[in-house]
Scaffold this motif. Structure first.
Motif, PDB file in Angstrom:
ATOM      1  N   CYS B 316       0.830  -1.211   0.000  1.00  0.00           N
ATOM      2  CA  CYS B 316       0.000   0.000   0.000  1.00  0.00           C
ATOM      3  C   CYS B 316       0.867   1.265   0.000  1.00  0.00           C
ATOM      4  CB  CYS B 316      -0.910  -0.003   1.215  1.00  0.00           C
ATOM      5  SG  CYS B 316      -1.832   1.526   1.417  1.00  0.00           S
ATOM      6  N   PRO B 317       0.701   2.113  -1.012  1.00  0.00           N
ATOM      7  CA  PRO B 317       1.518   3.332  -1.082  1.00  0.00           C
ATOM      8  C   PRO B 317       1.265   4.282   0.086  1.00  0.00           C
ATOM      9  CG  PRO B 317      -0.227   3.377  -2.751  1.00  0.00           C
ATOM     10  CD  PRO B 317      -0.238   2.005  -2.146  1.00  0.00           C
ATOM     11  N   SER B 318       0.046   4.356   0.559  1.00  0.00           N
ATOM     12  CA  SER B 318      -0.244   5.255   1.679  1.00  0.00           C
ATOM     13  C   SER B 318       0.379   4.722   2.965  1.00  0.00           C
ATOM     14  CB  SER B 318      -1.758   5.399   1.876  1.00  0.00           C
ATOM     15  OG  SER B 318      -2.352   5.944   0.731  1.00  0.00           O
ATOM     16  N   PHE B 327      -2.311   4.524   9.305  1.00  0.00           N
ATOM     17  CA  PHE B 327      -3.102   3.851   8.281  1.00  0.00           C
ATOM     18  C   PHE B 327      -3.742   2.613   8.893  1.00  0.00           C
ATOM     19  CE2 PHE B 327      -4.107   1.701   4.309  1.00  0.00           C
ATOM     20  CZ  PHE B 327      -4.478   2.758   3.506  1.00  0.00           C
ATOM     21  N   ALA B 334      -5.071  -2.060   4.544  1.00  0.00           N
ATOM     22  CA  ALA B 334      -6.391  -2.002   3.916  1.00  0.00           C
ATOM     23  C   ALA B 334      -7.439  -2.740   4.751  1.00  0.00           C
ATOM     24  CB  ALA B 334      -6.316  -2.601   2.515  1.00  0.00           C
ATOM     25  N   CYS B 356      -6.874   6.405   1.917  1.00  0.00           N
ATOM     26  CA  CYS B 356      -6.773   5.434   0.820  1.00  0.00           C
ATOM     27  C   CYS B 356      -6.880   6.151  -0.511  1.00  0.00           C
ATOM     28  CB  CYS B 356      -7.868   4.381   0.952  1.00  0.00           C
ATOM     29  SG  CYS B 356      -8.063   3.388  -0.530  1.00  0.00           S
ATOM     30  N   VAL B 357      -5.889   5.943  -1.395  1.00  0.00           N
ATOM     31  CA  VAL B 357      -5.905   6.592  -2.708  1.00  0.00           C
ATOM     32  C   VAL B 357      -6.557   5.713  -3.778  1.00  0.00           C
ATOM     33  CG1 VAL B 357      -3.945   8.122  -2.324  1.00  0.00           C
ATOM     34  CG2 VAL B 357      -3.540   5.813  -3.166  1.00  0.00           C
ATOM     35  N   GLN B 358      -7.142   4.597  -3.355  1.00  0.00           N
ATOM     36  CA  GLN B 358      -7.884   3.741  -4.291  1.00  0.00           C
ATOM     37  C   GLN B 358      -7.028   3.228  -5.449  1.00  0.00           C
ATOM     38  OE1 GLN B 358     -11.364   2.597  -4.409  1.00  0.00           O
ATOM     39  NE2 GLN B 358     -10.964   2.930  -2.233  1.00  0.00           N
ATOM     40  N   CYS B 359      -5.804   2.844  -5.133  1.00  0.00           N
ATOM     41  CA  CYS B 359      -4.942   2.342  -6.202  1.00  0.00           C
ATOM     42  C   CYS B 359      -5.241   0.887  -6.536  1.00  0.00           C
ATOM     43  CB  CYS B 359      -3.480   2.499  -5.814  1.00  0.00           C
ATOM     44  SG  CYS B 359      -2.954   1.327  -4.550  1.00  0.00           S
ATOM     45  N   ASN B 360      -5.922   0.200  -5.615  1.00  0.00           N
ATOM     46  CA  ASN B 360      -6.333  -1.194  -5.816  1.00  0.00           C
ATOM     47  C   ASN B 360      -5.203  -2.213  -5.717  1.00  0.00           C
ATOM     48  OD1 ASN B 360      -8.802   0.216  -6.832  1.00  0.00           O
ATOM     49  ND2 ASN B 360      -9.415  -1.893  -7.219  1.00  0.00           N
ATOM     50  N   ALA B 361      -4.020  -1.784  -5.330  1.00  0.00           N
ATOM     51  CA  ALA B 361      -2.913  -2.745  -5.247  1.00  0.00           C
ATOM     52  C   ALA B 361      -3.207  -3.813  -4.196  1.00  0.00           C
ATOM     53  CB  ALA B 361      -1.616  -2.017  -4.898  1.00  0.00           C
ATOM     54  N   CYS B 362      -3.903  -3.446  -3.142  1.00  0.00           N
ATOM     55  CA  CYS B 362      -4.175  -4.407  -2.066  1.00  0.00           C
ATOM     56  C   CYS B 362      -4.973  -5.591  -2.581  1.00  0.00           C
ATOM     57  CB  CYS B 362      -4.876  -3.724  -0.897  1.00  0.00           C
ATOM     58  SG  CYS B 362      -6.251  -2.659  -1.356  1.00  0.00           S
ATOM     59  N   PRO B 373     -10.638  -2.244  -1.864  1.00  0.00           N
ATOM     60  CA  PRO B 373     -10.872  -0.841  -2.239  1.00  0.00           C
ATOM     61  C   PRO B 373     -12.364  -0.489  -2.254  1.00  0.00           C
ATOM     62  CG  PRO B 373      -9.288  -1.879  -3.714  1.00  0.00           C
ATOM     63  CD  PRO B 373      -9.852  -2.970  -2.881  1.00  0.00           C
ATOM     64  N   ILE B 376     -13.558  -0.146   1.254  1.00  0.00           N
ATOM     65  CA  ILE B 376     -13.104   1.103   1.880  1.00  0.00           C
ATOM     66  C   ILE B 376     -14.008   2.255   1.431  1.00  0.00           C
ATOM     67  CG2 ILE B 376     -11.193   2.773   1.983  1.00  0.00           C
ATOM     68  CD1 ILE B 376      -9.305   0.275   1.749  1.00  0.00           C
TER      69      ILE B 376
HETATM   70  S1  SF4 Z   1      -6.458   0.862  -2.593  1.00  0.00           S
HETATM   71 FE1  SF4 Z   1      -5.517  -0.488  -1.111  1.00  0.00          FE
HETATM   72  S2  SF4 Z   1      -3.328  -0.348  -1.515  1.00  0.00           S
HETATM   73 FE2  SF4 Z   1      -4.283   1.396  -2.543  1.00  0.00          FE
HETATM   74  S3  SF4 Z   1      -4.198   3.061  -1.057  1.00  0.00           S
HETATM   75 FE3  SF4 Z   1      -6.160   2.065  -0.759  1.00  0.00          FE
HETATM   76  S4  SF4 Z   1      -5.760   0.583   0.846  1.00  0.00           S
HETATM   77 FE4  SF4 Z   1      -3.774   1.180   0.045  1.00  0.00          FE
END
Ligand code: SF4
Ligand code: SF4
Lengths: 166, 716
Positions: B316-318, B327, B334, B356-362, B373, B376
């Motif tokens: 997670c970038p955040s 976080f 997440a 959460c920047v909603q990058c979806n990597a999680c 995501p 969240i």
């Molecule tokens: S989408 Fe997932 S990985 Fe991306 S910022 Fe939000 S919690 Fe972190």
């Protein structure tokens, strides 16, 4: 008879050594001698009930040393080739502690008791409910809780020696 | 333990540069190791993940049955199962067990559930002496902190910080550099504690319903000591840890280990089936504490598949900027943003979820494919509904959602900004938290919608490729008002390929800011506007991949059935991002536009995580367009834009961007190509503010330039 198992042996040895265990191949008749070598210089040595039962001579090399001996010798019922793991399934309180509190854990494993992978070890577990506390042991105790950097021997044994018998 | 207010935690973490270095180093190591291990192993991640998700879904669906089965099996094996509805009940059970046996010394191995219920404080209040034995957990306990990570409780500390704690405890000097020596000192200190323990408390990584078996995974061996030395072993576990069979338990561990540690096996995996000796006791406390409510809540119920591997923090970038104390709450990452409202109340999640920047990597790395995501966002909507958005935030979203108001304001701004306009940026007289790290873009002199768009195909060497197709172009707000030249590049390219391109003028925003902002009703309203504008074309193409993903998600906004859901489905299935459209529909052969050049490529995080971009864009740029690409480290990591998040938490956004720009420095590239205008705004602004010299272009600009040169017959 050895042929079908050889790839298991090779895989097991490679995996176990990759995670920091020491593997020694031992002929059946040379076991007690090999144990003596492996325990060289240690402060105290204890063997489990199963080891005593299989190798009555092993009693002769037992010696006290502090509250718990530095070296413990146990017999594994099963090895997992893909992971380089030995199964520790001691059935008495004293034997379990012996294997946990030692500094060097010597595990005897008969090569025919090797299975391919963890999935293949689960049926053994299901079929042996009398073993109430079973641990798949892979290499020595380690931690990476500080900066995720690996250090060996935090709470459990610092060394794992596997005597793979013919 | 009292957790300080969110704002305080956030500010402290932002000020802590050391923390950020610790986190980035950790995340790097984990990701590299995991990738390597999965490549080396025979694990088929996608297939095994889907299988495990199914197994866990079945358990969640039939949970009461599995609880009964487990209870019966464990009783048969001689153990006892207790049910605890909440934290107080669970603590009460442990205290009663201890008092009834005259116990006052408790040793523990790591258990997140015990953190969840504040067990240590509860036991200490009852006069019990409690010692954590997992090295990380022990460090955190002594520091009077709480774990910052599900798996690595102390990974926010570096070796010098841990050395201080250990030295204080040992009453002797301990080397800060020598981690192995530190570990050796701890071994000695804790050995005595183990031997004095009268009750052992552990968590469980998995509970097997068929056999009543408890599975425990550790590297240190402390769980084995904790559950072997004392004659009474108490297991604390959430009901979600249940699986039907031993084989299922093995499947859990197979994915848990590489996800958690970036290694393929741990030193110890223990299977305990009932009390091991005739004179020993085994008690399992199954905790609810909000899990029943989770189970009854649509979408959130999928979080009960969680196997607590921590991968969603590691990627997670955040998290990489602020760490797990910020976080998350008790649970970090997440999954913490998802389950906190149910275990610790909505208020506790209000701050963390906003990061959460909603990058979806999680979701990409989650070994049980939890839609984190989306969950969240669901919690974000809960927070907006029950706690409320700040007024300016609501107002901004409202304005954004109304096309006429928005346009009028944008036009007015375009005039008002003139004194500050320097090139494509605004240079306000005083730089502040919003502008010092990322120069804001100036509004374009003329938005895309005001520029004449010829709609017919253009004849030329490539004119047969899309001949006869009628394509709607969706521009997106940013492109329209900031980067109209990107819009022109896309339209020109599609026309040169022979398509008729239409710009439906009624289009406005796709609604993404509203749904990212936790305003689903507003998002639905904007989706309807957009669907109506885009119906009736062969294809819909946009250079704004974020909006394409939002449009592809439209069907989920409406109840299944004819009407809006069906209309949404039609539009969604015909909508493409520019890159995928060129690769899959236009299918430009290799070499078509080959002209030399050098660049590096950044994946828009959602292109990678949601649309599944991997080789595609690289192939388009290198094989089709002839660029020589230098790989960008962490190319798929978010740039930190994250829509509204970058305005709400500029320090967070700046921190994520900084990591991206350092990676960019490593390539030495002077051209960075990507495919989402949000990223472009973030990257250009950051590059200008830090006086780096790298150009940022949209993939479409690269393609369009080559199309034009080919048409004009310029040398390659
Ligand atoms: S989408 Fe997932 S990985 Fe991306 S910022 Fe939000 S919690 Fe972190
Ligand atoms: S949500 Fe997924 S990735 Fe996160 S801890 Fe749970 S299982 Fe692991």
């Amino acid at each position: 008879m050895l042929a079908p198992a050889t790839h298991l042996v090779a895989r097991f040895v490679a995996q176990a050594e990759a995670v920091g265990a020491r593997v020694m191949m031992v002929a059946a008749g040379e076991l007690v001698g090999a144990l003596e070598d492996a325990a060289e210089g240690a402060h105290g040595l204890g063997v489990t009930t199963e080891v005593r039962r299989h190798w009555p001579l092993s009693r002769a090399i037992e010696r006290r040393g502090g509250e718990w001996p530095e070296v413990a010798v146990s017999l594994s019922p099963l090895g997992i080739a893909a992971a380089g793991s030995v199964v520790v399934a001691e059935r008495t309180y004293r034997d379990r502690l012996l294997c946990l509190l030692c500094v060097r854990h010597i595990v005897i494993l008969h090569h025919v008791d090797l299975v391919e992978d963890t999935a293949a070890a689960m049926p053994w577990l299901g079929a042996h409910p009398e073993h109430r506390y079973v641990t798949f042991v892979t290499g020595p105790s380690r931690t990476s809780d500080i900066e995720r950097i690996l250090s060996v021997g935090v709470h459990g044994p610092r060394e794992l020696v596997i005597l793979l018998t013919e | 333990m009292d957790i300080p207010p969110f704002e305080e935690r956030y500010q402290a973490s932002i000020a802590d540069a050391q923390l950020r270095r610790n986190l980035v180093a950790f995340q790097r190591r984990w990701e590299q190791q995991r990738t390597l291990d999965l490549e080396r192993s025979d694990i088929d991640f996608a297939a095994e993940r889907d299988h495990l998700a199914e197994v866990k879904n079945a358990v969640v669906a039939g949970l009461p049955t599995y609880v009964d089965r487990f209870t019966e099996a464990l009783q048969t094996a001689g153990g006892t199962v207790h049910r605890a509805a909440d934290a107080a009940e669970a603590i009460g059970i442990v205290v009663r067990l201890a008092r009834g046996r005259g116990i006052d010394r408790v040793i523990k191995s790591k258990s997140m559930v015990s953190e969840e219920i504040g067990l240590n404080a509860g036991l200490e209040a009852a006069g019990l002496h409690v010692v954590e034995t997992d090295l990380g957990e022990w460090l955190v306990q002594l520091a009077g902190e709480r774990p910052s990570h599900i798996i690595g409780p102390a990974l926010h500390m570096n070796r010098y910080q841990t050395a201080e704690i250990i030295a204080r405890q040992a009453g002797q000097a301990v080397s800060g550099d020598d981690i192995a020596a530190q570990v050796g000192v701890v071994r000695g200190l804790l050995r005595a504690q183990f031997l004095a323990g009268q009750m052992g408390i552990s968590g469980a990584n998995v509970l097997v319903a068929d056999t009543g078996t408890i599975g425990l995974v550790t590297n240190e061996g402390n769980a084995e000591l904790v559950t072997t030395i004392p004659r009474i072993h108490v297991v604390l576990a959430g009901v979600e840890k249940l699986v039907p069979t031993l084989d299922d338990a093995a499947a859990v561990i197979r994915l848990l280990v590489p996800s958690a540690t970036g290694q393929l096996v741990t030193s110890y995996v223990s299977w305990i089936t009932g009390p091991p000796d005739p004179d020993s006791e085994l008690h399992v406390i199954l905790l609810d504490n909000g899990r029943t409510l989770m189970r009854e809540t649509p979408l959130i119920n999928e979080a009960l598949r969680c196997i607590r591997c921590g991968a969603c923090s590691n990627i997670c970038p955040s998290y990489g900027v602020v760490g797990g104390h910020v976080f998350g709450y008790v649970y970090s990452g997440a999954i913490g943003l998802v389950n906190t409202p149910f275990h610790h109340g909505l208020e506790a999640d209000a701050g963390p979820q906003s990061l959460c920047v909603q990058c979806n990597a999680c979701q990409t790395v989650c070994p049980v494919d939890i839609p984190l995501p989306a969950q969240i966002l669901d919690n974000r909507a809960r927070v907006a509904r029950e706690i409320g958005h700040s007024l300016p935030e609501r107002l901004a979203l409202e304005i954004w959602s109304r096309p006429s108001v928005f346009r009028a304001l944008a036009r007015a701004t375009s005039v008002a900004q003139r004194p500050f306009k320097v090139g494509e940026f605004l240079r306000p007289p005083r730089l502040d938290a919003q502008t010092s790290w990322r120069l804001p873009p100036a509004l374009a002199g003329r938005p895309f919608r005001d520029r004449a768009v010829r709609s017919g195909p253009v004849s030329g060497p490539l004119g047969k490729i899309l001949a006869g197709m009628r394509i709607a172009y969706f521009v997106q707000c940013l492109t329209d008002w900031l980067y109209p030249e990107m819009g022109e590049a896309i339209v020109a390219t599609l026309q040169a390929l022979g398509a008729e391109v239409v710009f439906p003028r009624v289009q406005h925003c796709c609604g993404l800011p509203a749904s990212d902002g936790g305003e689903p009703a507003m998002a639905r309203r904007m989706a309807r506007q957009t669907i109506a504008a885009l119906e009736g074309f062969d294809w819909i193409v946009s250079g704004a991949t974020s909006c394409v993903i939002a449009i592809k998600g439209y069907p989920d906004l409406f109840e299944a059935g004819p009407g809006w859901h069906e209309r949404a489905r039609q539009v969604a299935s015909h909508t493409y991002d520019f890159t995928t459209f060129l690769l899959e529909i236009a299918q430009l052969p290799a070499g078509t536009l080959a002209m030399s050049g050098e660049a590096t490529y950044h994946y828009f995080c959602q292109s990678y995580n949601v649309l599944g971009f991997r080789e595609g864009p690289l192939r388009l740029l290198s094989e089709v367009c002839g660029l020589t690409l230098t790989p960008l480290p962490e190319a798929n990591w978010c740039c930190g834009f994250g829509g509204v998040v970058s305005f709400e938490h500029p320090e967070l956004s700046a921190g994520i961007l900084e990591r991206k720009l350092r990676n960019l420095d490593e390539t030495g590239a002077s051209l960075l190509v990507t495919d989402n205008p949000g990223c472009i705004m973030q990257l250009r602004g950051g590059i200008a503010a830090s006086r780096r010299r790298v150009q940022v272009k949209h993939t479409a600009e690269i393609v369009a330039e080559r199309v034009r040169r080919l048409r004009d017959g310029q040398p390659r």
